[in-house]
Each structure stands twice: as C-alpha cells, then as structure tokens.
Design a protein around this motif. Sequence first.
Motif, PDB file in Angstrom:
ATOM      1  N   TYR A  88       0.850  -1.198   0.000  1.00 59.29           N
ATOM      2  CA  TYR A  88       0.000   0.000   0.000  1.00 59.29           C
ATOM      3  C   TYR A  88       0.884   1.246   0.000  1.00 59.29           C
ATOM      4  N   MET A  89       0.498   2.230  -0.820  1.00 57.65           N
ATOM      5  CA  MET A  89       1.283   3.454  -0.952  1.00 57.65           C
ATOM      6  C   MET A  89       0.374   4.669  -0.965  1.00 57.65           C
ATOM      7  N   SER A  90       0.894   5.795  -0.468  1.00 61.09           N
ATOM      8  CA  SER A  90       0.172   7.067  -0.553  1.00 61.09           C
ATOM      9  C   SER A  90       1.004   8.051  -1.370  1.00 61.09           C
ATOM     10  N   TYR A  91       0.309   8.892  -2.128  1.00 64.35           N
ATOM     11  CA  TYR A  91       1.010   9.894  -2.939  1.00 64.35           C
ATOM     12  C   TYR A  91       0.041  11.008  -3.308  1.00 64.35           C
ATOM     13  N   SER A  92       0.588  12.127  -3.730  1.00 64.65           N
ATOM     14  CA  SER A  92      -0.238  13.243  -4.189  1.00 64.65           C
ATOM     15  C   SER A  92      -0.556  13.033  -5.663  1.00 64.65           C
ATOM     16  N   SER A  93      -1.858  12.937  -5.951  1.00 63.58           N
ATOM     17  CA  SER A  93      -2.313  12.575  -7.287  1.00 63.58           C
ATOM     18  C   SER A  93      -3.096  13.719  -7.917  1.00 63.58           C
ATOM     19  N   MET A  94      -2.873  13.936  -9.206  1.00 62.68           N
ATOM     20  CA  MET A  94      -3.595  14.974  -9.947  1.00 62.68           C
ATOM     21  C   MET A  94      -4.877  14.444 -10.563  1.00 62.68           C
ATOM     22  N   GLU A  95      -5.150  13.154 -10.380  1.00 65.08           N
ATOM     23  CA  GLU A  95      -6.374  12.583 -10.929  1.00 65.08           C
ATOM     24  C   GLU A  95      -7.592  13.097 -10.170  1.00 65.08           C
ATOM     25  N   GLY A  96      -8.723  13.182 -10.860  1.00 64.40           N
ATOM     26  CA  GLY A  96      -9.969  13.550 -10.193  1.00 64.40           C
ATOM     27  C   GLY A  96     -10.323  15.009 -10.338  1.00 64.40           C
ATOM     28  N   GLU A  97     -11.429  15.383  -9.720  1.00 58.89           N
ATOM     29  CA  GLU A  97     -11.994  16.711  -9.881  1.00 58.89           C
ATOM     30  C   GLU A  97     -11.349  17.717  -8.931  1.00 58.89           C
ATOM     31  N   GLY A  98     -11.532  18.983  -9.285  1.00 57.97           N
ATOM     32  CA  GLY A  98     -11.020  20.066  -8.450  1.00 57.97           C
ATOM     33  C   GLY A  98     -10.257  21.068  -9.280  1.00 57.97           C
ATOM     34  N   GLU A  99      -9.419  21.830  -8.622  1.00 57.29           N
ATOM     35  CA  GLU A  99      -8.676  22.899  -9.272  1.00 57.29           C
ATOM     36  C   GLU A  99      -7.740  22.331 -10.339  1.00 57.29           C
ATOM     37  N   ALA A 100      -7.811  22.869 -11.533  1.00 54.96           N
ATOM     38  CA  ALA A 100      -6.964  22.396 -12.625  1.00 54.96           C
ATOM     39  C   ALA A 100      -5.493  22.572 -12.257  1.00 54.96           C
ATOM     40  N   GLY A 101      -4.723  21.505 -12.466  1.00 54.13           N
ATOM     41  CA  GLY A 101      -3.308  21.563 -12.127  1.00 54.13           C
ATOM     42  C   GLY A 101      -3.027  21.309 -10.660  1.00 54.13           C
ATOM     43  N   GLY A 102      -4.065  20.963  -9.887  1.00 56.82           N
ATOM     44  CA  GLY A 102      -3.894  20.692  -8.467  1.00 56.82           C
ATOM     45  C   GLY A 102      -3.849  19.205  -8.184  1.00 56.82           C
ATOM     46  N   ALA A 103      -3.842  18.859  -6.888  1.00 51.10           N
ATOM     47  CA  ALA A 103      -3.730  17.458  -6.501  1.00 51.10           C
ATOM     48  C   ALA A 103      -4.312  17.255  -5.109  1.00 51.10           C
ATOM     49  N   ASN A 104      -4.488  15.995  -4.763  1.00 49.07           N
ATOM     50  CA  ASN A 104      -4.857  15.616  -3.405  1.00 49.07           C
ATOM     51  C   ASN A 104      -4.323  14.205  -3.158  1.00 49.07           C
ATOM     52  N   THR A 105      -4.418  13.739  -1.936  1.00 45.95           N
ATOM     53  CA  THR A 105      -3.797  12.482  -1.541  1.00 45.95           C
ATOM     54  C   THR A 105      -4.570  11.276  -2.067  1.00 45.95           C
ATOM     55  N   ALA A 106      -3.837  10.302  -2.573  1.00 50.64           N
ATOM     56  CA  ALA A 106      -4.416   9.054  -3.061  1.00 50.64           C
ATOM     57  C   ALA A 106      -3.735   7.882  -2.376  1.00 50.64           C
ATOM     58  N   ILE A 107      -4.493   6.788  -2.230  1.00 42.98           N
ATOM     59  CA  ILE A 107      -3.964   5.537  -1.688  1.00 42.98           C
ATOM     60  C   ILE A 107      -4.162   4.456  -2.743  1.00 42.98           C
ATOM     61  N   ILE A 108      -3.101   3.709  -3.038  1.00 44.52           N
ATOM     62  CA  ILE A 108      -3.191   2.586  -3.965  1.00 44.52           C
ATOM     63  C   ILE A 108      -2.645   1.335  -3.289  1.00 44.52           C
ATOM     64  N   ARG A 109      -2.957   0.183  -3.897  1.00 41.19           N
ATOM     65  CA  ARG A 109      -2.231  -1.025  -3.532  1.00 41.19           C
ATOM     66  C   ARG A 109      -1.740  -1.676  -4.815  1.00 41.19           C
ATOM     67  N   ALA A 110      -0.641  -2.413  -4.700  1.00 40.83           N
ATOM     68  CA  ALA A 110      -0.039  -3.039  -5.870  1.00 40.83           C
ATOM     69  C   ALA A 110       0.808  -4.217  -5.403  1.00 40.83           C
TER      70      ALA A 110
END
Length: 374
Positions: free
Chosen positions: A108-130
């Motif tokens: 499991y990893m956390s990172y700042s992701s630009m995917e998804g809605e909101g301010e263009a060119g912005g980001a928020n925290t995402a959690i993935i597993r791999a």
Amino acid sequence: MKTLALLFFSFFIFNCEAQLKTNDAIPLQEEAVNYRFEAVADGINNPWGMAFLPDGSLLVTEKSGILYHVKNGVKTEVKNVPAVYNRGQGGLMDIELHPDYAKNGWIYMSYSSMEGEGEAGGANTAIIRAKLEDESLVNIEKIYKATPNSKRSHHFGSRITFDNNGFLFFSIGSRGFENENPQDLTRDAGKIYRLNDDGSIPKDNPFVGQANTKEAIYSYGHRNPQGLVKNPFTGAIWEHEHGPQGGDEINIIKKGANYGWQVITYGINYDNSIITNETEKAGMEQPLYYWAPSIAPSGMTFVTSDKYPDWKGYLLVGSLKFQYLELVKLNGDTVIGRKKIATNMGRMRNVKQGPDGYIYMGVEGKGIVKIIPN
C-alpha cells in the motif's frame, strides 16, 4: 494614544505567550550516546516511507516519485510507479505492507495525485495497492482518492498502518483549508480514514449511513498527520500531527472522535497572531501530549526490541525542525519523559523498527541510517 497602544501590544504578547505554552513538566534531555550509526542506503534525498520485505530487503519511497528496493546496500529503482504531484509537501509518501503480505503480496502506498476533480493543475492524496514483480509494480488498484484537487502545496498527510483486525488506516492533512476541511464531514482532508484492505468501507465505520458524509472517515479535526502507527502493546492506533507554531500533538485515535483543529489548539499562527483562545472544548479530544514550541514531527515507531533495553516500550518520533530523533518515554498512555537521540543528523523524515530489531531512520539528504547499540 501611546498608552493605549502599549496596553494593546502587551495584551497581544501575553495572549500569544499563553497560547504557545510549553509542557514544562517534561523537559527535553540529552541521551547518553551509547550507539553508533551505519549507512544502509545513501543518495536518497527525501526518504519518506519505509517498508521491510520478508527477505529483509527494504522498500523506500523518495518524495520526488521514485520507489527504491534496497537489498544488501544496493538500490534498484522500481518501475511503473504512478506519477506524483511533486510540489511543496506533495509527492510519493508512505508505504506499508499488508499484514498477510507473505501470502497475498499487497503493498500500500500514498502519494499526491492529480487525478480527479477540483482545481486544474492541483492534486490531493491518493492511496493505492499493488504487487511487486521483477522490480516493477503490477496489479495496481486505487483504494482511495481525496477530493477536491488543489494547487496548495501543503498538508497532504500521509501515513498508512493496519490494526490488529486487518483494517487499513491512513491520514490526509487539511490541504491548507483550515476553516473548511477538518471539521466538515462532507469534505475530505483533515481526517483519519479506515477501510477494509480492498478499499471497501467497513459497515461499522462511525459515519456510515449519514447523508452527505464521507463514510470512510474514522476521526476528524486533524491538521497534518505525518505519524500513524499501531501500538504493539495495546493494539490502539496512535497518531501525531503538525500544529502551526506550537501545538504539535500526539493522539490516540478513537472511533468518531473530533480532535478539534482548528476550533481548539495549543499553537498560534506563524505571524504570532491568535488562531483561537480555546485549548479545550466539550466534545473534542485533548491530545495525549503536545509540543510547544513545535518540533515538526514526522514518522513514529514503538520500540519493542531487546537490542535497546533503555528504549524498550517507548516511542520514537522524528523531528524535522530540530533535526534529531526524540525518545518519548511512556507509562501506559502517559508521557513521562523526553530525550534527544541522534542529534544533528539532519531532518528526520521517518523512523522504523526493522524485523531484525534495529532502528532505521530516514534522514533527508542522507538516506537510510541504522542505529547500532554499542
């Protein structure tokens, strides 16, 4: 007018000092140096997260977006790591293994992701597993993505841990929206979240079934939590978070609890102005401990190893601001002492106890360093 101005200035200073008070009963002491340091992996500028694999090798996240696999002192860059928003406090952050990793292989990893809605060119925290195969991430699954995206470059959180029941806990900072996010259950950020290991929401989460509420939320009213760990002695989830100028906190996370930011705080603004005159309020949790002045805490681990008999049972916390490792002495859930470890090493980004019983530090500008008792 001069007298009135002087009285106002004196009142302002008094209030600032009252807010930025110190836990004077627990002074910070120097630890006798009966240990040495050994470089494990150098050339990692900002080693944010660490996770030990069953074979003793180490996965290390570099904030810029690189995942290293360190084995016998050799670093290999893992391929197929998601693109990160490497700005300010954002980037590739924490990493944690599934409690049953030996059988299922989930990372499991956390990172700042630009995917998804909101301010263009912005980001928020995402959690993935791999999963890791041939030094590449495969079977990548999105577990959670906070919204909305913002160009603000601070307060992403983000730490990951599991409890004794296999639930996934992770933190997301306020993203700088101090008046909007932490106290609002309809918004992400400023929260601790709990999920099942596959990303689904546990049926007994505290806000399940409430309209217009983020049901993944487990606790709220947090500022920027960069420490999250299971207490191996009690099973409770412990957290620490950055205050502003003063008011960094250690908390024990309780189901559905409100930790107060920014309605209550022991800190003040960076310009010395008052955030609030309230340090406690009904219905809001008090910290187990708070630092004033701030140490800028990042990373935390409980010491269970017999290799450090004087540290066993206590908590280690990294200080970014003062560039040392702090030993927080405990009697149950009460802080009874503080000592400086590994002074002048650099900004302490993370600390972990490895499966070999040794303590490993992630030090900005240095990489991974092991503490070896003499």
